[in-house]
Design a protein around this motif. Structure first.
Motif, PDB file in Angstrom:
ATOM      1  N   LEU A   1       0.524  -1.443  -0.423  1.00  0.00           N
ATOM      2  CA  LEU A   1       0.056   0.121   0.062  1.00  0.00           C
ATOM      3  C   LEU A   1       0.875   1.435   0.433  1.00  0.00           C
ATOM      4  CD1 LEU A   1      -2.464  -1.156   2.898  1.00  0.00           C
ATOM      5  CD2 LEU A   1      -3.153  -0.923   0.009  1.00  0.00           C
ATOM      6  N   VAL A   2       2.010   1.152   0.564  1.00  0.00           N
ATOM      7  CA  VAL A   2       3.028   2.220   0.433  1.00  0.00           C
ATOM      8  C   VAL A   2       3.697   2.574  -0.591  1.00  0.00           C
ATOM      9  CG1 VAL A   2       5.139   2.953   1.564  1.00  0.00           C
ATOM     10  CG2 VAL A   2       3.175   2.381   3.351  1.00  0.00           C
ATOM     11  N   VAL A   3       4.175   1.496  -0.856  1.00  0.00           N
ATOM     12  CA  VAL A   3       4.356   1.654  -2.730  1.00  0.00           C
ATOM     13  C   VAL A   3       3.775   2.006  -3.474  1.00  0.00           C
ATOM     14  CG1 VAL A   3       5.684   0.523  -4.310  1.00  0.00           C
ATOM     15  CG2 VAL A   3       6.396  -0.217  -2.112  1.00  0.00           C
ATOM     16  N   ARG A   4       2.012   1.655  -3.440  1.00  0.00           N
ATOM     17  CA  ARG A   4       1.329   2.272  -4.536  1.00  0.00           C
ATOM     18  C   ARG A   4       0.426   3.714  -4.666  1.00  0.00           C
ATOM     19  NH1 ARG A   4      -3.067  -2.036  -3.253  1.00  0.00           N
ATOM     20  NH2 ARG A   4      -3.991  -0.191  -3.642  1.00  0.00           N
ATOM     21  N   TYR A   5       1.145   4.356  -2.860  1.00  0.00           N
ATOM     22  CA  TYR A   5       1.030   5.468  -2.672  1.00  0.00           C
ATOM     23  C   TYR A   5       1.966   6.108  -3.356  1.00  0.00           C
ATOM     24  CZ  TYR A   5      -0.807   9.664  -0.170  1.00  0.00           C
ATOM     25  OH  TYR A   5      -1.082  11.246  -0.608  1.00  0.00           O
ATOM     26  N   VAL A   6       3.098   6.030  -2.310  1.00  0.00           N
ATOM     27  CA  VAL A   6       4.305   6.734  -3.169  1.00  0.00           C
ATOM     28  C   VAL A   6       3.898   6.561  -4.575  1.00  0.00           C
ATOM     29  CG1 VAL A   6       6.645   6.844  -2.885  1.00  0.00           C
ATOM     30  CG2 VAL A   6       5.614   6.425  -0.584  1.00  0.00           C
ATOM     31  N   THR A   7       4.267   5.507  -4.625  1.00  0.00           N
ATOM     32  CA  THR A   7       4.546   5.268  -6.540  1.00  0.00           C
ATOM     33  C   THR A   7       3.413   5.891  -7.771  1.00  0.00           C
ATOM     34  OG1 THR A   7       3.828   3.250  -6.874  1.00  0.00           O
ATOM     35  CG2 THR A   7       6.076   4.247  -6.635  1.00  0.00           C
ATOM     36  N   GLN A   8       2.595   5.907  -7.292  1.00  0.00           N
ATOM     37  CA  GLN A   8       0.993   6.267  -8.296  1.00  0.00           C
ATOM     38  C   GLN A   8      -0.208   6.991  -7.540  1.00  0.00           C
ATOM     39  OE1 GLN A   8      -1.230   2.333  -9.101  1.00  0.00           O
ATOM     40  NE2 GLN A   8       1.226   1.508  -8.899  1.00  0.00           N
ATOM     41  N   ARG A   9       0.067   7.454  -6.623  1.00  0.00           N
ATOM     42  CA  ARG A   9      -0.568   8.834  -6.211  1.00  0.00           C
ATOM     43  C   ARG A   9      -2.280   8.113  -5.156  1.00  0.00           C
ATOM     44  NH1 ARG A   9       1.847  11.225  -2.408  1.00  0.00           N
ATOM     45  NH2 ARG A   9       0.578  13.521  -2.211  1.00  0.00           N
ATOM     46  N   ASP A  10      -1.885   6.785  -5.456  1.00  0.00           N
ATOM     47  CA  ASP A  10      -3.187   5.599  -5.326  1.00  0.00           C
ATOM     48  C   ASP A  10      -4.024   5.735  -3.812  1.00  0.00           C
ATOM     49  OD1 ASP A  10      -5.156   3.651  -5.307  1.00  0.00           O
ATOM     50  OD2 ASP A  10      -4.059   2.209  -5.503  1.00  0.00           O
ATOM     51  N   GLU A  11      -5.422   7.074  -3.777  1.00  0.00           N
ATOM     52  CA  GLU A  11      -6.168   7.759  -2.719  1.00  0.00           C
ATOM     53  C   GLU A  11      -6.374   6.325  -1.464  1.00  0.00           C
ATOM     54  OE1 GLU A  11      -5.327  10.242  -1.285  1.00  0.00           O
ATOM     55  OE2 GLU A  11      -4.538  11.752  -2.714  1.00  0.00           O
ATOM     56  N   PRO A  12      -6.862   5.464  -2.535  1.00  0.00           N
ATOM     57  CA  PRO A  12      -7.604   4.495  -1.362  1.00  0.00           C
ATOM     58  C   PRO A  12      -6.369   3.739  -0.207  1.00  0.00           C
ATOM     59  CG  PRO A  12      -8.651   4.578  -3.375  1.00  0.00           C
ATOM     60  CD  PRO A  12      -7.382   5.814  -3.589  1.00  0.00           C
ATOM     61  N   ALA A  13      -5.129   3.460  -1.432  1.00  0.00           N
ATOM     62  CA  ALA A  13      -4.414   2.622  -0.817  1.00  0.00           C
ATOM     63  C   ALA A  13      -3.619   4.058   1.049  1.00  0.00           C
ATOM     64  CB  ALA A  13      -2.694   2.606  -1.636  1.00  0.00           C
ATOM     65  N   PHE A  14      -3.989   4.695   1.263  1.00  0.00           N
ATOM     66  CA  PHE A  14      -3.806   5.550   1.731  1.00  0.00           C
ATOM     67  C   PHE A  14      -4.606   5.343   2.674  1.00  0.00           C
ATOM     68  CE2 PHE A  14      -3.431   9.230   4.503  1.00  0.00           C
ATOM     69  CZ  PHE A  14      -2.232   9.104   4.866  1.00  0.00           C
ATOM     70  N   THR A  15      -6.174   5.836   2.276  1.00  0.00           N
ATOM     71  CA  THR A  15      -7.805   5.494   3.224  1.00  0.00           C
ATOM     72  C   THR A  15      -6.859   3.892   3.635  1.00  0.00           C
ATOM     73  OG1 THR A  15      -8.352   7.001   1.377  1.00  0.00           O
ATOM     74  CG2 THR A  15      -9.331   5.595   2.860  1.00  0.00           C
ATOM     75  N   GLU A  16      -6.463   3.468   2.680  1.00  0.00           N
ATOM     76  CA  GLU A  16      -6.472   1.845   3.808  1.00  0.00           C
ATOM     77  C   GLU A  16      -5.472   1.527   4.706  1.00  0.00           C
ATOM     78  OE1 GLU A  16      -7.251  -1.808   5.269  1.00  0.00           O
ATOM     79  OE2 GLU A  16      -8.707  -1.222   4.073  1.00  0.00           O
ATOM     80  N   LEU A  17      -4.687   2.189   4.738  1.00  0.00           N
ATOM     81  CA  LEU A  17      -3.801   2.056   5.876  1.00  0.00           C
ATOM     82  C   LEU A  17      -3.995   3.171   7.251  1.00  0.00           C
ATOM     83  CD1 LEU A  17      -0.194   3.075   3.665  1.00  0.00           C
ATOM     84  CD2 LEU A  17      -0.875   1.575   5.203  1.00  0.00           C
ATOM     85  N   VAL A  18      -4.704   4.076   6.673  1.00  0.00           N
ATOM     86  CA  VAL A  18      -5.358   4.603   7.834  1.00  0.00           C
ATOM     87  C   VAL A  18      -6.206   4.201   8.244  1.00  0.00           C
ATOM     88  CG1 VAL A  18      -6.352   6.821   8.437  1.00  0.00           C
ATOM     89  CG2 VAL A  18      -5.237   7.507   6.823  1.00  0.00           C
ATOM     90  N   THR A  19      -7.165   3.423   7.205  1.00  0.00           N
ATOM     91  CA  THR A  19      -8.030   2.575   8.388  1.00  0.00           C
ATOM     92  C   THR A  19      -7.575   1.304   9.287  1.00  0.00           C
ATOM     93  OG1 THR A  19      -9.670   2.930   6.875  1.00  0.00           O
ATOM     94  CG2 THR A  19     -10.349   1.034   7.759  1.00  0.00           C
ATOM     95  N   ARG A  20      -6.435   0.830   8.281  1.00  0.00           N
ATOM     96  CA  ARG A  20      -5.197  -0.334   9.709  1.00  0.00           C
ATOM     97  C   ARG A  20      -5.673   0.448  11.314  1.00  0.00           C
ATOM     98  NH1 ARG A  20      -2.442  -4.088   5.135  1.00  0.00           N
ATOM     99  NH2 ARG A  20      -4.060  -4.049   3.576  1.00  0.00           N
ATOM    100  N   TYR A  21      -4.917   1.579  10.817  1.00  0.00           N
ATOM    101  CA  TYR A  21      -3.507   1.765  12.480  1.00  0.00           C
ATOM    102  C   TYR A  21      -4.595   3.227  12.327  1.00  0.00           C
ATOM    103  CZ  TYR A  21       0.046  -0.841  10.803  1.00  0.00           C
ATOM    104  OH  TYR A  21       0.099  -1.652   9.759  1.00  0.00           O
ATOM    105  N   ARG A  22      -5.682   3.743  12.484  1.00  0.00           N
ATOM    106  CA  ARG A  22      -6.288   5.201  13.137  1.00  0.00           C
ATOM    107  C   ARG A  22      -6.659   4.309  14.326  1.00  0.00           C
ATOM    108  NH1 ARG A  22     -10.651   5.692   9.891  1.00  0.00           N
ATOM    109  NH2 ARG A  22     -11.957   3.233   9.919  1.00  0.00           N
ATOM    110  N   GLU A  23      -7.505   3.096  15.040  1.00  0.00           N
ATOM    111  CA  GLU A  23      -8.139   3.047  16.342  1.00  0.00           C
ATOM    112  C   GLU A  23      -6.347   2.594  17.492  1.00  0.00           C
ATOM    113  OE1 GLU A  23     -10.398   2.578  19.613  1.00  0.00           O
ATOM    114  OE2 GLU A  23     -10.741   2.828  17.017  1.00  0.00           O
ATOM    115  N   PRO A  24      -5.740   2.082  16.947  1.00  0.00           N
ATOM    116  CA  PRO A  24      -4.800   1.640  17.889  1.00  0.00           C
ATOM    117  C   PRO A  24      -3.340   3.422  17.700  1.00  0.00           C
ATOM    118  CG  PRO A  24      -4.501   0.007  16.030  1.00  0.00           C
ATOM    119  CD  PRO A  24      -5.216   1.009  15.031  1.00  0.00           C
TER     120      PRO A  24
END
Length: 193
Positions: A10-33
């Motif tokens: 997801l990090v690679v996809r966001y950094v290389t392609q600016r894939d917003e859903p990839a970043f959104t997924e990272l936020v979803t995974r880590y927001r509660e922790p």
């Protein structure tokens, strides 16, 4: 949502392609922790501030994701940012710590409770909070994550970015220090004053 991809993918996809859903997924995974880690540092009276820390963490992650070198796991990197940000906020809000004075006691007393017991409980709780505040930050977080938020040793190890045996050591030392501090205030093992 892309729940099948690893954090690194997801990090690679966001950094290389600016894939917003990839970043959104990272936020979803880590927001509660991230929120739980922040509240473990700040304490139970600062839930609003912990929410602000979580938001700031993801703003910082978004801004610095390009510089993330992937030498550590993404989760460790995010948790380190969260821990440091929470410590910064704690330093600012330290003097706004919520407290309950004995003058507020009549508003808390249930009609069928013993006022003497209520005063003793409030005193013991205040002494406990003061003693916890004297512990090193990492011990405070370990205690709150374990006893207040109900995290396992494994989960705490992940959140703090340390081995499980280190968490066990933190908890053991924190309990020992806490017991000594409470004894200095006149409280025994059985909770009597």
């Amino acid at each position: 949502m892309d729940t099948d991809s690893s954090d690194e993918e997801l990090v690679v996809r966001y950094v290389t392609q600016r894939d917003e859903p990839a970043f959104t997924e990272l936020v979803t995974r880590y927001r509660e922790p991230v929120f739980r880690l922040a509240v473990s540092v700040l304490g139970p009276g600062f839930v609003g501030e912990a929410e602000e820390v979580a938001q700031e963490v993801f703003l910082r992650v978004h801004a610095s994701l390009k510089s993330f070198r992937r030498e550590a796991k993404f989760s460790s990197w995010v948790y380190r940012i969260a821990f440091n940000q929470a410590l910064n906020v704690k330093a600012r809000v330290r003097y706004r710590a919520p407290h309950l004075s004995y003058q507020a006691l009549p508003e808390l007393v249930a009609p069928d409770s013993n006022p003497h017991d209520t005063v003793q409980d409030l005193g013991r709780n205040q002494a406990l909070a003061e003693c916890i505040a004297q512990l090193p930050e990492v011990y405070q977080s370990a205690l709150r994550l374990h006893y207040w938020l109900g995290h396992t040793v494994t989960e705490i190890a992940t959140l703090l970015g340390v081995p499980e045996n280190t968490v066990k050591s933190y908890l053991h030392r924190a309990r020992r220090l806490l017991q000594a501090l409470l004894e200095q205030k006149g409280y025994s093992d059985d909770g009597t004053h």
